[in-house]
Design a protein around this motif. Structure first.
Motif, PDB file in Angstrom:
ATOM      1  N   TYR A 158      -3.530 -11.074  -3.400  1.00  0.00           N
ATOM      2  CA  TYR A 158      -2.446 -12.017  -3.161  1.00  0.00           C
ATOM      3  C   TYR A 158      -2.467 -12.512  -1.721  1.00  0.00           C
ATOM      4  O   TYR A 158      -2.718 -11.746  -0.783  1.00  0.00           O
ATOM      5  CB  TYR A 158      -1.091 -11.361  -3.420  1.00  0.00           C
ATOM      6  N   ASP A 208       7.452  -7.167  -7.667  1.00  0.00           N
ATOM      7  CA  ASP A 208       6.811  -7.001  -6.366  1.00  0.00           C
ATOM      8  C   ASP A 208       5.362  -7.437  -6.492  1.00  0.00           C
ATOM      9  O   ASP A 208       4.918  -7.880  -7.554  1.00  0.00           O
ATOM     10  CB  ASP A 208       6.914  -5.543  -5.870  1.00  0.00           C
ATOM     11  N   LEU A 209       4.612  -7.288  -5.392  1.00  0.00           N
ATOM     12  CA  LEU A 209       3.209  -7.716  -5.371  1.00  0.00           C
ATOM     13  C   LEU A 209       2.260  -6.528  -5.262  1.00  0.00           C
ATOM     14  O   LEU A 209       1.132  -6.661  -4.777  1.00  0.00           O
ATOM     15  CB  LEU A 209       2.978  -8.661  -4.181  1.00  0.00           C
ATOM     16  N   THR A 210       2.671  -5.370  -5.755  1.00  0.00           N
ATOM     17  CA  THR A 210       1.881  -4.145  -5.574  1.00  0.00           C
ATOM     18  C   THR A 210       0.893  -3.890  -6.701  1.00  0.00           C
ATOM     19  O   THR A 210       0.073  -2.970  -6.606  1.00  0.00           O
ATOM     20  CB  THR A 210       2.817  -2.931  -5.448  1.00  0.00           C
ATOM     21  N   ASN A 211       0.952  -4.674  -7.776  1.00  0.00           N
ATOM     22  CA  ASN A 211       0.109  -4.390  -8.946  1.00  0.00           C
ATOM     23  C   ASN A 211      -0.906  -5.501  -9.200  1.00  0.00           C
ATOM     24  O   ASN A 211      -1.111  -5.935 -10.334  1.00  0.00           O
ATOM     25  CB  ASN A 211       0.983  -4.186 -10.187  1.00  0.00           C
ATOM     26  N   TYR A 212      -1.557  -5.931  -8.128  1.00  0.00           N
ATOM     27  CA  TYR A 212      -2.489  -7.056  -8.278  1.00  0.00           C
ATOM     28  C   TYR A 212      -3.599  -6.757  -9.288  1.00  0.00           C
ATOM     29  O   TYR A 212      -3.970  -7.632 -10.085  1.00  0.00           O
ATOM     30  CB  TYR A 212      -3.113  -7.419  -6.932  1.00  0.00           C
TER      31      TYR A 212
END
Length: 599
Positions: free
Chosen positions: A230, A260-264
Motif C-alpha cells: 500500500y 486497516d491496512l495491515t492485511n495487504y
C-alpha cells in the motif's frame, strides 16, 4: 556578345529546370503529407468495415473474437496463407486500444518490434513522414483496416459474444448479437478459433480455465511480490472529517473499504485489473469539444475535493505551478501524462497520482451483459473529473494549468462525441496454459524452444486496489522493473485443458507480474501474427492446435521477417546496447540478469 547571351539563356533555362524540379519535389512532399488520408483510402475503408455483414450460419477456417491489434494481425496472417477469416470487433473500430486512444503506445526496445509490429510502426512513419511512431486514433484504425483488404476476411462490428458451443473438446460454433439489435442472434462455425479480446471473452464462453486479477499473485515465487504494498495518499485525523470522507468516497467507483491496512497480503488477492480511457485532447479551438460535467458531478466532487486538499504531494508542493514539458512535447503533472501526437493533439494518460486509473469490476468479466451500464458510470466519472480539474477551486494550480485549454478532439470518435468507444483495459482474463510465463522467464530463462514472439518492455503493473481505511486513503502499487529482451513461447497461448481448436493471442498464460510487461500493444501484434499462422496451419489438421506446430510457425514468421529468435536481434545491436539488453557483448548469448528498478 551573342555567345554570352546564348550562355545566359542556357543558364536561365537550367535554373528554371532546377527550380521546377525542386518545386515538384517540395510539392510532392507537401501533397503527400496533406493527402496521406486519401492515399490510404481511409474514409472508404471505415465505411466498408461498418457495412460488412456477417451471415447467420456461415462457416470459416478461422474465427477471431476481438478487434484488437492482435486480432487484426491474426486475420491478416491467416488470410495471407489462403484461409477464410471472420474477425469480430466488440466496437465499431478495429485496432483495439491503439484505435481507441493509445496513440503513444509503449515500444520497449525498438528493434524488438519484429514482423507485423514493425510493419505497423513503418506504416505510421510512412503516413506521417517521421520516425516518432505516434499516431492519431483514426489514422491507426485506417492503417489496420488497410491490413484487411483481402477478400478472404469478413468483418463484424459491435458484436457481443453470447455463447460458444463446445463438442468433444472443440468449439463448433459461437453465437453473438449486434449491440444495436440484441434480439437478432447470429451463429457462425469455424475450424479454428482465436481469442484476441482484451477481456478474454471467448475463453470464458468456451469454459476454458483462466485467471483473473491478482488472485494468483503469490503463486510463482517471484521477487516482484516483495516490493508491492500500500502507498498512503493522505490521512485524516479529525473524526468528523473522516466520517464525511467515508460517505463521500463510497460514491467513487473504484474505492474499497477496510478496517486497516495491515492485511495487504490477503487484500491484494482481490485486486482487479487496471483500466482507464486514453483520450485524444487538443487546444486547437477549431477542433475542440469542451469537457463537460455529467449529472453525477456533485456525487463524485466532494471526494475529489478532499483528495485535492489532503493528498500528500499537493500539501508538500502546494506552491508548485509549472507543468513539466519534455523535449518530445509531452506534458507532465502528478495527475496527467499528455503525450504529444500529430496534428496538435495529445494522448492524455494518467501519471503517478493515478486517480484516473480505475479498477475494473469483476462483473465486467463475469456478466458481459452488465458492461454497458458499468462503462456508462465510469465514463460519467471520468468526464466529470476532467471538468472538475479545469473548474474547481480546490484543484492545485499545477493540475489546473496542466489541463487548461484542453478539450476532446472533435474529429475523433465522432459517433461518441470525441470519447473512445472502448476503455483501455490493461489486463483481462489470463489463460491457464500449457506453460505459464513468469518473471524469471523474462530475466533468466529468456529463450524457449517454441518461442514465437519477443518482449522487451518494463514490468509495469498498475494499481489494483484503492482502499479507504478509517481516514486513510491508499492504493497498492509495485515497483517498475527493467526487463531485458525475452522470448514468448507458443505453449503459453494454448489451453492446458479445454477446447483443442482454440489459441489465445492476447490474454496468454502468464503471472500478473510477467503479463505487466507482455501487455504492450506491439507485442500483442506479434502474438496475433503467430496465432493467425497457427490457426491457418491447424485448420488443415482437424483444427487442433498442438505444440508441435511451433517449428512451422517459426519458419513462416522468419520468412515474413518476423520472429527469428532474440539472438538475431542482438546481432544488429552495438556493443553497449547488447550489454544493456542482457546479452554477451561478443557472442550475443542471452545472459541471466537480475530484475532491476526502471528509472
Amino acid at each position: 556578345m551573342s555567345v554570352n547571351l546564348k550562355r545566359a539563356s542556357t543558364l536561365i533555362r537550367v535554373l528554371f529546370l532546377i527550380s521546377g524540379l525542386i518545386g515538384i519535389f517540395l510539392g510532392s512532399v507537401s501533397a503527400t503529407s496533406a493527402t496521406s488520408w486519401e492515399m490510404f483510402n481511409c474514409d472508404a475503408r471505415s465505411k466498408n468495415a461498418l457495412k460488412s455483414v456477417v451471415i447467420d450460419g456461415s462457416a470459416y477456417d478461422v474465427v477471431i473474437y476481438g478487434g484488437s491489434p492482435a486480432g487484426v494481425a491474426a486475420a491478416r496472417s491467416a488470410a495471407e496463407l489462403g484461409k477464410s477469416v471472420l474477425l469480430l470487433s466488440e466496437s465499431g473500430l478495429f485496432g483495439g486500444a491503439i484505435s481507441n486512444g493509445v496513440s503513444a503506445t509503449d515500444l520497449g526496445y525498438i528493434g524488438a518490434n519484429v514482423g507485423f509490429a514493425k510493419t505497423y510502426l513503418d506504416d505510421v512513419s510512412r503516413y506521417y513522414h517521421d520516425d516518432l511512431h505516434r499516431t492519431e486514433p483514426k489514422v491507426a484504425e485506417c492503417i489496420f483496416l488497410n491490413w484487411m483488404k483481402s477478400k478472404k476476411i469478413t468483418l463484424g462490428t459491435y458484436t457481443n459474444l453470447e455463447n460458444a458451443l463446445v463438442i468433444k473438446q472443440k468449439i463448433k460454433q459461437i453465437t453473438f448479437h449486434n449491440t444495436a439489435i440484441p434480439e437478432v442472434k447470429i451463429t457462425v462455425q469455424g475450424k479454428t478459433f482465436i481469442d484476441a479480446s482484451y477481456a478474454g471473452d471467448l475463453m470464458f464462453s468456451s469454459g476454458t480455465k483462466t485467471r483473473l486479477g491478482m488472485a494468483d499473485f503469490f503463486s510463482y515465487g517471484e521477487k516482484t511480490t516483495q516490493d508491492r504494498g500500500y502507498k498512503v495518499l493522505f490521512e485524516l485525523k479529525d473524526k468528523d472529517k473522516i466520517a464525511q470522507a467515508e460517505s463521500d468516497f463510497a460514491q467513487l467507483p473504484q474505492v474499497n473499504f477496510r478496517d486497516d491496512l495491515t492485511n495487504y497480503s490477503s487484500d491484494i488477492l482481490s485486486g482487479m485489473p487496471s483500466f482507464t480511457y486514453r483520450l485524444c485532447v487538443t487546444k486547437n479551438s477549431k477542433n475542440k469539444l469542451p469537457f463537460s460535467k455529467t449529472a453525477d458531478y456533485e456525487t463524485f466532487a466532494p471526494a475529489w475535493r478532499t483528495y485535492m486538499t489532503y493528498m500528500k504531494y499537493y500539501v508538500v508542493y502546494k506552491s508548485k505551478t509549472e507543468v513539466t514539458e519534455l523535449p518530445t512535447g509531452t506534458l507532465l503533472t502528478p495527475l496527467w501524462r499528455a503525450a504529444k501526437i500529430p496534428k496538435d493533439k495529445f494522448d492524455l494518460n494518467a501519471h503517478f497520482s493515478s486517480f484516473t486509473n480505475l479498477t475494473m469490476s469483476k462483473d465486467y468479466f463475469d456478466h458481459p451483459e452488465s458492461r454497458q451500464s458499468l462503462l456508462a458510470r465510469y465514463t460519467s466519472y471520468l468526464q466529470s473529473f476532467l471538468y472538475f480539474i479545469q473548474h474547481d477551486d480546490s484543484v492545485p494550480a499545477i493540475e489546473r494549468n496542466g489541463l487548461s485549454g484542453f478539450g476532446l478532439c472533435a474529429d475523433e470518435f465522432k459517433s461518441t462525441n470525441g470519447w473512445p468507444q472502448m476503455p483501455y483495459l490493461r489486463e483481462g482474463r489470463r489463460l491457464i496454459g500449457k506453460t505459464t510465463v513468469t518473471a524469471s522467464d523474462l530475466s533468466i530463462n529468456r529463450t524457449k524452444t517454441d518461442s514465437v514472439a519477443v518482449g522487451s518492455y518494463v514490468l509495469d503493473s498498475k494499481p489494483t486496489l484503492f482502499v479507504f481505511a478509517k481516514g486513510t486513503f491508499a492504493r497498492d502499487r509495485g515497483q517498475m522493473y527493467r526487463a531485458p529482451i525475452y522470448e514468448i513461447p507458443f505453449s503459453a497461448m494454448l489451453p492446458k485443458t479445454g477446447p483443442r481448436n482454440l489459441v489465445v493471442a492476447l490474454g496468454i498464460s502468464a503471472s500478473p507480474s510477467a503479463f505487466s510487461s507482455i501487455r504492450m500493444e506491439p507485442q500483442f501484434i506479434q502474438l496475433g501474427q503467430a496465432a493467425g499462422i497457427a490457426a491457418a496451419l491447424a485448420s488443415g489438421q482437424n483444427g487442433i492446435f498442438k505444440g508441435s506446430l511451433a517449428p512451422a510457425i517459426r519458419a513462416k514468421l522468419s520468412l515474413a521477417k518476423g520472429f527469428n529468435g532474440i539472438t538475431s536481434i542482438c546481432k544488429e545491436m552495438e556493443i553497449n546496447a547488447r550489454i544493456y539488453w542482457g546479452f554477451d557483448s561478443v557472442t550475443c548469448e542471452p545472459r541471466a540478469v537480475e530484475l532491476v528498478l526502471a528509472h
